[in-house]
Design an enzyme around this catalytic site. Structure first.
Site: not given
Ligand SMILES: NC(=O)c1ccc[n+]([C@@H]2O[C@H](COP(=O)([O-])OP(=O)(O)OC[C@H]3O[C@@H](n4cnc5c(N)ncnc54)[C@H](O)[C@@H]3O)[C@@H](O)[C@H]2O)c1
Length: 301
Positions: A142, A155
């Site tokens: 991130s 985080y």
């Molecule tokens: N969306 C943003 O703006 C953003 C920004 C920076 C980083 N990220 C990173 O992107 C990645 C994906 O997140 P996203 O934005 O798609 O969010 P999201 O919540 O849509 O997807 C995250 C997925 O991870 C799964 N998950 C949560 N805990 C889990 C566990 N213990 N074991 C297995 N699966 C688990 C959830 O069920 C979900 O399907 C994450 O690592 C997040 O930190 C997202």
């Protein structure tokens, strides 16, 4: 990694957001997939979408905070698909906003999921990748792992860890035929930036003075203000795949973080001012949002 056709991929957190978009985009490029998550209902729906594309797809419940789940999934993966070409460590959570009241259980959970995910998957898959002398690992970090101006603080700590691990694995594994990327998303429209009001632990006095309904309304619209300009996960994943095709260590979807890193190296004082100002501005936007809802939030922080 130039080409994905007939190769095998393993993705964590594939039931929604970036993980789901990765799965669909790679399937469209001909990759066979093993997709995992803890949300099996949504994961099964993604599986159906992938089946329509026509590649092989298997699902498995894998809680990334549990090494045993990876051990089981890896064994099943090898039996069903053979060698692993691309491991995408994507699953992540974001918790712990109230600086002075972050529960130790929250700190532990965030570390176990966000950092544990990388540590556990590496332990489960790396030995065979090394033996084979090939493979690709892409870790989703991130912008919160590049500079410390956002919240929640657990985080940030976990994502700095993901960036550090990725860098060291890149250096350590390059000459063994294995590539590593760290993906640095900015704001992507996914569930993670939707505030789940059921999980918020409001400070007792704030709850007493304004009531849950009013607070929920203010909190649930907060991200519309903070994450203005967020892009869709499908668009973001196109950038990430391009970065993987170029074997890039860092894959950014926004030039902001590169500019910040440049500032950190060139002018440390300016960087210090920048991160303090970033926090202050974020706090200002946060307060103004609550004022619009009739809540003088600063008195409760
Ligand atoms: N969306 C943003 O703006 C953003 C920004 C920076 C980083 N990220 C990173 O992107 C990645 C994906 O997140 P996203 O934005 O798609 O969010 P999201 O919540 O849509 O997807 C995250 C997925 O991870 C799964 N998950 C949560 N805990 C889990 C566990 N213990 N074991 C297995 N699966 C688990 C959830 O069920 C979900 O399907 C994450 O690592 C997040 O930190 C997202």
């Amino acid at each position: 990694m130039k080409d994905f056709k007939d190769k095998n991929g393993f993705i964590t957190g594939a039931a929604s957001g970036i993980g789901r978009s990765f799965a669909l985009a790679l399937a469209k490029r001909g990759m066979n997939l093993y997709i995992t998550d803890i949300n099996m209902e949504s994961l099964e729906k993604v599986k159906l979408e992938i089946e329509k594309i026509g590649v092989k797809v298997f699902v498995c419940k894998c809680d990334v905070s549990r090494y045993k789940d990876f051990e089981k999934a890896a064994k099943d993966f090898y039996e069903k698909l053979g060698e692993l070409d691309l491991l995408i460590n994507n699953a992540g959570i974001s918790m712990g906003f109230d600086l002075l009241n972050i529960d130790l259980k929250v700190w532990k959970r965030v570390m176990d999921v966000n950092l544990g995910s990388i540590i556990h998957s590496i332990k489960a898959f790396l030995p065979r990748m090394i033996k084979r002398g090939s493979g690709y690992i892409a870790n989703v970090a991130s912008g919160a792992g590049i500079l410390g101006i956002a919240e929640p603080i657990p985080y940030i700590a976990s994502k700095f860890g993901v960036v550090g691990l990725s860098e060291t694995f890149f250096a350590r594994l390059k000459n063994l035929g294995i590539n590593v990327s760290v993906i640095v998303p900015m704001w992507i429209k996914t569930n993670i930036i939707v505030v789940d009001t059921d999980k918020i632990q409001y400070p007792p006095k704030l709850l007493e003075d304004f009531g849950k309904e009013k607070l929920d309304k203010a909190y649930s619209t907060l991200m519309d203000v903070i994450a203005e300009g967020a892009i869709s996960p499908d668009d973001a994943v196109e950038f990430y795949i391009e970065g993987i095709q170029k074997n890039q260590l860092y894959i950014f979807d926004n030039p902001y973080y590169l500019e910040a890193l440049e500032m950190k190296g060139k002018d440390p004082k300016q960087y210090e001012d920048h991160i303090v100002e970033g926090f202050t501005n974020r706090g200002k936007a946060f307060r103004e949002h609550f004022h619009k809802h009739g809540i003088d939030i600063e008195k409760y922080m």
